[in-house]
Design an enzyme around this catalytic site. Sequence first.
Site, PDB file in Angstrom:
ATOM      1  N   ASP A 102      -6.269   4.591   3.526  1.00 28.09           N
ATOM      2  CA  ASP A 102      -6.474   3.023   3.153  1.00 28.09           C
ATOM      3  C   ASP A 102      -6.895   2.054   4.139  1.00 28.09           C
ATOM      4  O   ASP A 102      -6.191   2.212   5.080  1.00 28.09           O
ATOM      5  CB  ASP A 102      -5.097   2.570   2.352  1.00 28.09           C
ATOM      6  CG  ASP A 102      -5.204   1.334   1.691  1.00 28.09           C
ATOM      7  OD1 ASP A 102      -5.690   1.121   0.598  1.00 28.09           O
ATOM      8  OD2 ASP A 102      -4.454   0.421   2.325  1.00 28.09           O
ATOM      9  N   ASN A 122     -13.242  -9.073   1.978  1.00 31.85           N
ATOM     10  CA  ASN A 122     -13.960  -9.606   0.741  1.00 31.85           C
ATOM     11  C   ASN A 122     -13.743 -10.987   0.659  1.00 31.85           C
ATOM     12  O   ASN A 122     -14.642 -11.798   0.088  1.00 31.85           O
ATOM     13  CB  ASN A 122     -13.264  -8.983  -0.608  1.00 31.85           C
ATOM     14  CG  ASN A 122     -13.776  -7.627  -0.605  1.00 31.85           C
ATOM     15  OD1 ASN A 122     -14.918  -7.240  -0.415  1.00 31.85           O
ATOM     16  ND2 ASN A 122     -13.060  -6.645  -1.475  1.00 31.85           N
ATOM     17  N   ASP A 140     -18.743  -4.047   0.201  1.00 32.91           N
ATOM     18  CA  ASP A 140     -19.301  -3.063  -0.185  1.00 32.91           C
ATOM     19  C   ASP A 140     -20.027  -2.258   0.933  1.00 32.91           C
ATOM     20  O   ASP A 140     -19.957  -0.957   0.871  1.00 32.91           O
ATOM     21  CB  ASP A 140     -20.366  -3.210  -1.411  1.00 32.91           C
ATOM     22  CG  ASP A 140     -20.027  -3.678  -2.673  1.00 32.91           C
ATOM     23  OD1 ASP A 140     -18.522  -3.372  -2.963  1.00 32.91           O
ATOM     24  OD2 ASP A 140     -20.349  -3.950  -3.486  1.00 32.91           O
ATOM     25  N   ASP A 156     -10.228   0.187  -1.931  1.00 36.12           N
ATOM     26  CA  ASP A 156     -10.478   0.949  -0.294  1.00 36.12           C
ATOM     27  C   ASP A 156      -9.523   2.062  -0.265  1.00 36.12           C
ATOM     28  O   ASP A 156      -9.128   2.317   1.073  1.00 36.12           O
ATOM     29  CB  ASP A 156      -9.913  -0.312   0.157  1.00 36.12           C
ATOM     30  CG  ASP A 156      -8.401  -0.795   0.100  1.00 36.12           C
ATOM     31  OD1 ASP A 156      -7.785  -0.215  -0.802  1.00 36.12           O
ATOM     32  OD2 ASP A 156      -8.008  -1.440   0.968  1.00 36.12           O
TER      33      ASP A 156
END
Length: 179
Positions: A55, A63, A72, A98
């Site tokens: 993770d 973000n 992305d 993620d």
Amino acid sequence: MHITEAREARALLDFQANHDPLTDLKNRRGVLQAMTAVLAHPPRTGTNLGVLYCDLDGFKQVNDQHGHAVGDEILIEVGRRIRRCVRNGDTVGRLGGDEFVVLLTQIHDVADAIRVGEHIRAEVARPVRCGSGEVTPTLSVGVALARSGDDTDAVLARADRALYKAKESGRNRTVGEPD
């Protein structure tokens, strides 16, 4: 439609059903199918399936600060880096968001899988050029071993619990389940 075109169309549909469209890695369905196939056949003597549940740490902040396009780019590059760290017979998948999973075939013990997890963590932690700057991602990794006949959901849950131990103990580390 010719037979060749029909085969190509079927192959494309199969790929789309089992792969993440952003990273081209296996998706959850593809990972579970790969796990089921490996666990249905006894591996070589003395080997197991290593499962690394990974993770990205603080990905929401990436973000929020840099935008989803940069997020992305990070996900794509992290997927590439993880893939380069494992053997051809191993499986890398993106479960969503993620979260990534690595299936290490023919691994001997948790310590071996942890070593691979540490290598992946080190590779992921190199800066990524994106947008107008750089982002240095970090990764927390939970490690579990699966043996022939184990339930795929139970194995993923064990790896996920190890991942949360890694997160609780400060993030950016690899934690294995007890042998």
